[in-house]
Design an enzyme around this catalytic site. Structure first.
Site, short mmCIF file in Angstrom:
data_model
loop_
_atom_site.label_atom_id
_atom_site.label_comp_id
_atom_site.label_asym_id
_atom_site.label_seq_id
_atom_site.Cartn_x
_atom_site.Cartn_y
_atom_site.Cartn_z
N GLY A 190 0.99 -1.30 0.04
CA GLY A 190 0.17 -0.08 -0.05
C GLY A 190 0.77 1.34 -0.08
O GLY A 190 1.81 1.20 -0.45
N SER A 191 0.32 2.18 0.60
CA SER A 191 1.23 3.65 0.55
C SER A 191 2.52 3.76 1.31
O SER A 191 3.11 4.69 1.10
CB SER A 191 0.13 4.76 1.37
OG SER A 191 -1.11 4.92 0.44
N THR A 192 2.66 2.60 2.21
CA THR A 192 4.05 2.45 2.55
C THR A 192 5.19 2.35 1.39
O THR A 192 6.21 2.98 1.62
CB THR A 192 4.36 1.47 3.53
OG1 THR A 192 4.40 0.18 2.87
CG2 THR A 192 3.13 1.40 4.72
N LYS A 232 5.15 4.11 -1.27
CA LYS A 232 5.20 5.40 -1.78
C LYS A 232 6.66 6.03 -1.44
O LYS A 232 7.21 6.84 -2.26
CB LYS A 232 4.13 6.34 -1.30
CG LYS A 232 2.60 6.03 -1.99
CD LYS A 232 1.71 7.03 -1.40
CE LYS A 232 0.27 6.51 -1.99
NZ LYS A 232 -0.83 7.40 -1.18
#
Length: 647
Positions: free
Chosen positions: A326-328, A330
């Site tokens: 997920g957004s980790t 990014k």
């Protein structure tokens, strides 16, 4: 005549010398024979007398003491405890079924035990002792010993069995031992003779399995005399062999227990890593199980309960579980784009709530969008559209290369079972695994840690430690073997632009400490202990256009296994990173609401070396934190007191 006398006088000395040499040889031979006769008739008289009475000398293997396992502070994690067992030797016992029937008259033996023992006796050589019952009481030992004349070939022995003092807290890391099976032997090219000893324990999972050769040690031998009915008369000689090596792990047993208690009630994993050395201080998995059940022979109901539990208590999720990060993720995409120079920290990207690529809309988590977003805002607000755009600019090859550089898609070298490699996909990977070309939509998905990207909680902790230090920090689980320090995981420089790394760290700081950061509610209030982090929420289901049109179904209204995964990573203190933490809560719905508070609590526990004061929490979270601490303390009260060992 004079010549004959002269010749005789010359021969005489030669004959005298020959006679002397021959006499000396004869005397020497007689001396050797006399010495050997004394040995046989005097020194070894008792031994040969017993042999003459149909006694035999048997050789038996002696299992070595298995090496012990400790935590970094010398707290015992795996020990050996003495146990009594009843064994039978087929060649001395006579007809096996009759021998077991006689034994059953002395001590309790059910039909299943008898049949299992008979099968084991058929499997092994006739001189190999077979364990009939393990962990018997002293009363059983006394009865068998008292009836020894009527039980030829049956003896009571004291052996060692594995024990795990910390029980479920370290089950997934330390693992457990169990009896060697025919299946296990079939997998071995050159099995140790020790494995022929019935019910010999060897490592099945975790450190116990991966360091089996070190922990097992070398077999000893016992030379014994037995009489004509198989009764042991005496021990002639004994070589204890070489005990296994003692292993000291990097774990902190107290922090590990805290993590397990904090995760209670979730299906989750949490890793705490030392940023300096790479030491794994805690590797938590929930739910967990008691490894002692496997050592003592797990019951069918217990096995069924563990095996059929939908929350998978037997899985070491921290290293086996590969999840969309997920957004980790990014953080990886940002570093790849910044390092490649396709975007600067000041450049902005428009977020209107979605990005359209090849006629397909890729939505931001914020339906109305974030407007113009620069790099700092992109992490702080976790804007998806920003990464859709920069991901296309930098391309999947650079993203995948940066992911591997940060530890994602690379199998960590730790001695645990089934350690996953994760996936840092690129065009070659998709062609090899799916026989399809890479598409731009794959890049868009990968840029926010969805699609084909998979990472384990351990890999996310490694990624975070590398961001925090700028070094190629590698996880270390084994700290020392027999007191010899093992190589550190500190690693050398990553070779990334330090100014760019500072910008990433500063944005991660704002994720937690800025009033509009996605993890602001999970911040640390204690001065000097502030943390930097990143939330993540990864989808496990596809949201259709129809569902978006009528409104996306709330996670709370979905079945548990259809909800999003919740993720969190952080390092602290921000100004001098000591610990990197990762948390994954399976189907936990939201990274900021579920995973981040767990990460904050674990980070504080590591920083303070115990329960932190409540003023380390934001004022509006102190009551909630107090309740959490009371709940965790209650769970920890049932844990055994630390047992210190030799490490």
């Amino acid at each position: 005549m004079r010549n004959a006398r002269n010749e005789g006088s010359e021969v005489w000395p030669r004959m005298t010398r020959r006679a002397a040499l021959l006499g000396t040889a004869q005397l020497g031979l007689m001396g050797v024979l006399g010495w050997r006769m004394k040995q046989l008739q005097v020194d070894q008289a008792d031994e040969f007398a017993l042999l003459a009475e149909e006694n035999r000398v048997n050789m038996r293997l002696i299992p070595p003491g298995r090496g012990l396992i400790f935590d970094r502070n010398g707290v015992a994690l795996a020990t050996n405890e003495p146990v009594y067992r009843i064994v039978i030797v087929r060649e001395a016992a006579g007809e096996p079924r009759e021998a077991l029937a006689r034994l059953a008259a002395v001590m309790p033996l059910d039909a299943g035990t008898i049949e299992a023992t008979l099968a084991e006796m058929e499997r092994v050589a006739s001189f190999v002792p077979v364990t009939v019952r393990d962990r018997v009481s002293w009363d059983d030992v006394a009865r068998v010993t008292a009836n020894a004349p009527a039980l030829p070939g049956v003896t009571a022995e004291v052996g060692l069995s594995r024990s795990y003092p910390r029980g479920p807290d370290t089950a997934h890391v330390v693992g457990y031992v169990g009896p060697v099976s025919d299946y296990d032997l079939g997998l071995m090219e050159d099995p140790d003779p020790l494995f022929q000893i019935p019910k010999f324990q060897f490592g099945k999972t975790g450190v116990e399995a991966k360091l089996e050769d070190l922990l097992r040690g070398k077999a000893g031998t016992q030379r014994i005399e037995v009489n004509s009915v198989g009764r042991v008369m005496r021990e002639l000689s004994r070589d204890e062999g070489t005990p296994g090596a003692d292993v000291q792990l990097s774990l902190d047993a107290e922090l590990q227990s805290y993590v397990e208690a904090r995760l209670a009630g979730e299906s989750a994993a949490c890793v705490v890593m030392d940023c300096e050395s790479g030491d794994l201080l805690a590797v938590g998995n929930a739910p967990t199980f008691d490894p002692n059940l496997f050592v003592r022979g797990i019951s069918v109901p217990d096995w069924t309960a563990l095996n059929e539990n939908i929350y998978r208590p037997l899985a070491a999720k921290a290293v086996q579980g590969a999840y969309p990060p997920g957004s980790t993720f990014k953080i990886v995409t940002a570093l790849a784009a910044l390092e490649a120079g396709v975007i600067s920290p000041e450049d902005t990207v428009w977020c209107g709530g979605y990005t359209e690529v090849s006629g397909i809309r890729f939505h931001c988590w914020k339906r109305g969008g974030h407007g113009n977003v620069d790099f700092n805002d992109s992490l702080k607000y976790s804007c998806d559209c920003y990464y859709y755009e920069v991901g296309q600019r930098v391309g999947i090859e650079a993203i995948a290369a940066m992911a591997r550089r940060m530890g994602v898609g690379v199998r960590p070298d730790v001695p645990m079972s089934a350690v996953a490699e994760g996936i840092a996909p690129d065009a070659d990977w998709k062609r090899a695994h799916h026989d399809e070309a890479w598409r731009v939509g794959d890049t868009v998905n990968a840029s926010i840690g969805q699609g084909y990207v998979l990472a384990t909680p351990l890999q996310l902790a490694v990624m975070t430690a590398r961001v925090a230090t700028g070094r190629e920090v590698a996880p270390r689980l084994v700290r020392a073997i027999d007191g010899v320090e093992q190589p550190s995981g500190a690693g050398g420089p990553l070779g990334l632009n330090e100014n760019l790394l500072r910008r990433v760290r500063a944005s991660m700081f704002d994720v937690v400490n800025h009033a509009r950061g996605t993890a602001h509610k999970a911040r640390i209030a204690a001065a000097g202990f502030e943390m930097a982090g990143k939330t993540g929420t990864s989808q496990v289901r596809r949201i259709t256009a129809e569902e978006r049109a009528r409104g996306v179904t709330s996670n709370a209204d979905l079945p548990w296994n259809r909800r999003d995964h919740a993720l969190w990573v952080d390092f602290a203190p921000y100004d001098n990173p000591r610990f990197a933490v990762s948390v994954v809560v399976e189907h936990g719905s939201g990274g900021s609401t579920t995973a981040a508070p767990i990460g904050r609590d674990v980070t504080l526990q590591a920083l303070y070396g115990g329960f932190p004061p409540l003023d380390a929490y934001p004022s509006d979270k102190r009551e909630e934190a107090g309740q959490m601490q009371a709940r965790v303390r209650a769970l920890l009260q049932g844990r055994p007191a630390p047992t210190l060992g030799r490490a």
